[in-house]
Design an enzyme around this catalytic site. Structure first.
Site, short mmCIF file in Angstrom:
data_model
loop_
_atom_site.label_atom_id
_atom_site.label_comp_id
_atom_site.label_asym_id
_atom_site.label_seq_id
_atom_site.Cartn_x
_atom_site.Cartn_y
_atom_site.Cartn_z
N ASP A 1 39.58 48.13 32.04
CA ASP A 1 38.20 48.12 31.54
C ASP A 1 38.19 48.39 30.04
OD1 ASP A 1 36.96 47.94 34.20
OD2 ASP A 1 37.68 49.99 34.48
N ASP B 1 30.60 44.43 42.93
CA ASP B 1 30.60 45.83 42.52
C ASP B 1 29.71 46.56 43.51
OD1 ASP B 1 32.11 45.08 40.36
OD2 ASP B 1 30.53 45.32 38.87
O1 1PR Z 1 38.82 53.75 38.08
O2 1PR Z 1 40.31 53.26 39.98
O3 1PR Z 1 38.10 54.33 40.36
O4 1PR Z 1 38.27 51.96 39.69
C1 1PR Z 1 36.93 51.73 39.39
C2 1PR Z 1 36.72 50.26 39.40
O5 1PR Z 1 35.32 50.01 39.28
C3 1PR Z 1 37.39 49.56 38.24
O6 1PR Z 1 37.98 48.36 38.71
C4 1PR Z 1 36.25 49.24 37.29
O7 1PR Z 1 36.46 47.99 36.67
C5 1PR Z 1 35.06 49.16 38.20
N1 1PR Z 1 33.82 49.64 37.57
C6 1PR Z 1 33.54 50.92 37.27
N2 1PR Z 1 32.30 51.00 36.75
C7 1PR Z 1 31.81 49.75 36.73
C8 1PR Z 1 30.47 49.38 36.25
O8 1PR Z 1 30.13 48.20 36.20
N3 1PR Z 1 29.66 50.35 35.88
N4 1PR Z 1 32.62 47.60 37.37
C9 1PR Z 1 32.76 48.91 37.23
C10 1PR Z 1 33.42 46.75 36.82
C11 1PR Z 1 33.40 44.66 36.11
C12 1PR Z 1 33.67 43.52 36.98
C13 1PR Z 1 32.48 42.61 36.97
C14 1PR Z 1 32.85 41.59 35.93
C15 1PR Z 1 32.15 40.30 36.06
N5 1PR Z 1 32.71 45.62 36.82
O9 1PR Z 1 34.01 43.89 38.24
O10 1PR Z 1 32.33 42.16 38.23
O11 1PR Z 1 32.62 42.13 34.65
O12 1PR Z 1 30.79 40.45 35.86
P1 1PR Z 1 29.93 39.25 35.33
O13 1PR Z 1 30.50 37.99 35.90
O14 1PR Z 1 28.55 39.49 35.89
O15 1PR Z 1 29.99 39.29 33.85
P2 1PR Z 1 38.89 53.42 39.50
#
Ligand code: 1PR
Length: 552
Positions: free
Chosen positions: A407, A249
């Site tokens: 999400d 991320d």
């Molecule tokens: O909506 O097209 O602009 O895409 C935004 C992208 O960013 C989406 O794929 C969304 O999942 C991701 N995203 C947005 N905000 C966050 C955040 O964390 N605040 N991250 C985010 C998503 C989830 C996974 C993470 C897993 C594993 N993060 O990518 O890596 O949950 O984590 P873990 O193994 O530590 O539990 P758009």
């Protein structure tokens, strides 16, 4: 320049060939791009990579005389390497948007995989090959996994037998490579089949202990005297390996630097007075490390892409460029893929944004928020407009290049009839003893809940052309308590495209749990890899011990 060390590349202009360029450059060769049919006839060695759609490719090749030149070149047994569509085009025809005629050099028709026999389409991931004959370029890799990504395939028959150098099995036996004289073609992607593996031969031991799997194929074609081993190994076709994916991320911190961050249930700020963005390292460095550690894929999510316009975000493109020069497994990038009008009134289509990501080295792009809006619209009207980012990008780059990232947040219910959305009976009761839950989709990094469930979304985006689903879960994210098995089961049983389970991995057992209890094709983790709590290799070792097929 380049002289003898130049390779001619036929980029017909309707697909993503950045990865093959990077791999050729990595091997120290110059690329000469085909401009005219004469360039094909004069090539010393020719590579025809193919990503995209068969019909579009043949259309371009027929229109400018390239098809005829290719035909002549191959008939003369000149050094040729076709990759993916570059293999398929040698056959008589393809079913893809057709039938459409191919070059007709090899008897047979290219058909679609049948998802009704339990195999997900596209076929995405790592398989090993059953080598049929001395194929020269495959000598070093017969017992290794190579990376496939395709929905169409050619099958062995008596008529084309003499061409086949290896087959693979995915529901049926299909042709994974062909060779006749100097003419080679592979259905898989050597340029994305990187990864080091040891060779046991004593002589080789003196020279080099490890070689790159996929790159060795390219090296043998491009530099024919570079052979390390002499005897072809008897490879055996195996099951499609379950993938282990490392996710980064990425966002700018308060100093304006792009850093790898990691949230707890999507909150990426430290619980301190300063409330700063958690910083877990540098994106390019970490991605390179995960490649060496054995990650089957690397994903970058630009998590604030929904508010910062990604093309304004040049550092992100820079990160992709640097990473893709040295990382030879598939790279996915997501965040901010949608239509956009900038401060100067200039309009950018999502296709332009995606194209820029592909040009910078991405193999797949991932769409989050914009796919939710597209699915809502589609479910409301029942009409596929063809205008959504999802539809546009998959039309041009192929379904296999488009991932939809979901999400969802768990919403507990006392009865499954409380909502119009698909719910499940949960294994862990809710805070008030609720026995059921539905999974509400969110946009803008979990900030806004939408009137659509993960189940409804998954089915809709499959119809709109998504090739794969990246299934997160806000409740589990960063908690290290395991994947949400209820959710992964619900979604992986609802669609016939591959599903990547994400969020919550805390130890190796969580990976074997999700693979044995659900139909997920891959599992993704972030925190445990960034904090070096569980190395990727130990996840793979554990899966192997549990009898789950993985790429080693
Ligand atoms: O909506 O097209 O602009 O895409 C935004 C992208 O960013 C989406 O794929 C969304 O999942 C991701 N995203 C947005 N905000 C966050 C955040 O964390 N605040 N991250 C985010 C998503 C989830 C996974 C993470 C897993 C594993 N993060 O990518 O890596 O949950 O984590 P873990 O193994 O530590 O539990 P758009």
């Amino acid at each position: 320049g380049g002289g003898d060390y130049a390779v001619t590349l036929l980029d017909y202009g309707a697909g993503n060939v950045q990865s093959i360029r990077n791999a050729i450059r990595y091997l120290g060769l110059h690329i000469k791009d085909v401009q005219t049919p004469e360039d094909i006839l004069n090539a010393k060695r020719l590579i025809v990579p193919g990503v995209g759609a068969f019909a579009a490719m043949m259309d371009v090749l027929n229109r400018n005389g390239m098809a005829e030149a290719l035909h002549t070149y191959i008939e003369k047994d000149r050094p040729f390497l076709g990759i993916c569509l570059g293999l398929q085009l040698l056959f008589e025809s393809s079913e893809e948007n057709g039938p459409v005629k191919g070059l007709g050099l090899i008897p047979g028709m290219v058909g679609r995989f049948d998802s009704s026999n339990g195999c997900r389409v596209p076929h995405i991931g790592w398989n090993s090959l059953k080598v049929k004959k001395d194929s020269v370029i495959l000598d070093d890799v017969a017992n290794s996994h190579v990376y496939f990504v395709h929905s169409y395939r050619a099958v062995p028959s008596e008529e084309n037998e003499e061409w086949i150098s290896s087959t693979c099995n995915y529901g049926i036996d299909f042709i994974s490579s062909i060779r006749r004289g100097n003419v080679h073609a592979v259905q898989f992607h050597p340029e994305k089949s990187g990864g080091k593996f040891p060779i046991s031969s004593f002589y080789v031991y003196l020279l080099e202990i490890i070689i790159d799997v996929g790159l060795s194929i390219l090296r043998k074609f491009l530099l024919p005297n570079s052979s390390l081993t002499k005897k072809p190994l008897e490879g055996k076709a195996t099951k499609l390996a379950k993938r282990v994916i490392a996710c980064l991320d990425v966002r700018t911190n308060d100093n304006g630097d792009l850093v790898v961050t990691k949230g707890d249930q999507y909150d990426v700020r430290e619980q301190t007075k300063e409330n700063e963005v958690r910083n877990l390292g540098k994106p390019v460095e970490l991605a390179g490390q995960y490649y060496i550690d054995g990650a089957d894929e690397v994903s970058f999510l630009n998590i604030t892409g929904f508010r910062d316009f990604p093309l304004g975000d040049l550092p992100m493109l820079q990160i992709l460029r640097y990473t893709s020069e040295n990382v030879f497994v598939p790279l996915t990038v997501g965040g901010g893929i949608r239509d956009f009008t900038d401060a100067n009134g200039r309009y950018y289509s999502s296709l332009e944004v995606a194209s820029e990501y592909f040009r910078s080295g991405a193999d797949k792009i991932s769409i989050g928020s914009d796919a939710v809006y597209a699915a809502e619209e589609y479910l409301k009207t029942g009409i596929k407009t063809g205008n959504s980012s999802l539809e546009q990008i998959s039309r041009v780059y192929g379904n296999q290049a488009v991932v939809v990232s979901i999400d969802p947040r768990r919403q507990y219910l006392t009865s499954p009839y409380e909502v119009e959305f698909k719910s499940v009976k949960v294994r862990n009761l809710g805070p008030n003893g609720e026995e059921y839950a539905w999974y509400q989709c969110t946009v803008n990094g979990g900030r806004e809940g939408r009137p659509i469930g993960a189940y409804e979304l998954a089915k809709a985006v499959e119809e709109l052309g998504a090739g794969e689903i990246l299934l997160n879960c806000i409740d589990c994210d960063g908690q290290g308590q395991g994947f949400d098995i209820d959710l992964v089961k619900l979604i992986s049983d609802a669609v016939s495209i591959p599903v990547i389970a994400s969020s919550g991995a805390g130890k190796a057992e969580h990976f074997s749990d999700v693979f044995s209890e659900t139909n997920a094709s891959a599992a993704l983790a972030a925190g445990i890899f960034h904090r070096k709590e569980v190395p990727i290799q130990s996840v793979k070792d554990h899966l192997l011990k549990k009898g789950i097929e993985v790429r080693i």
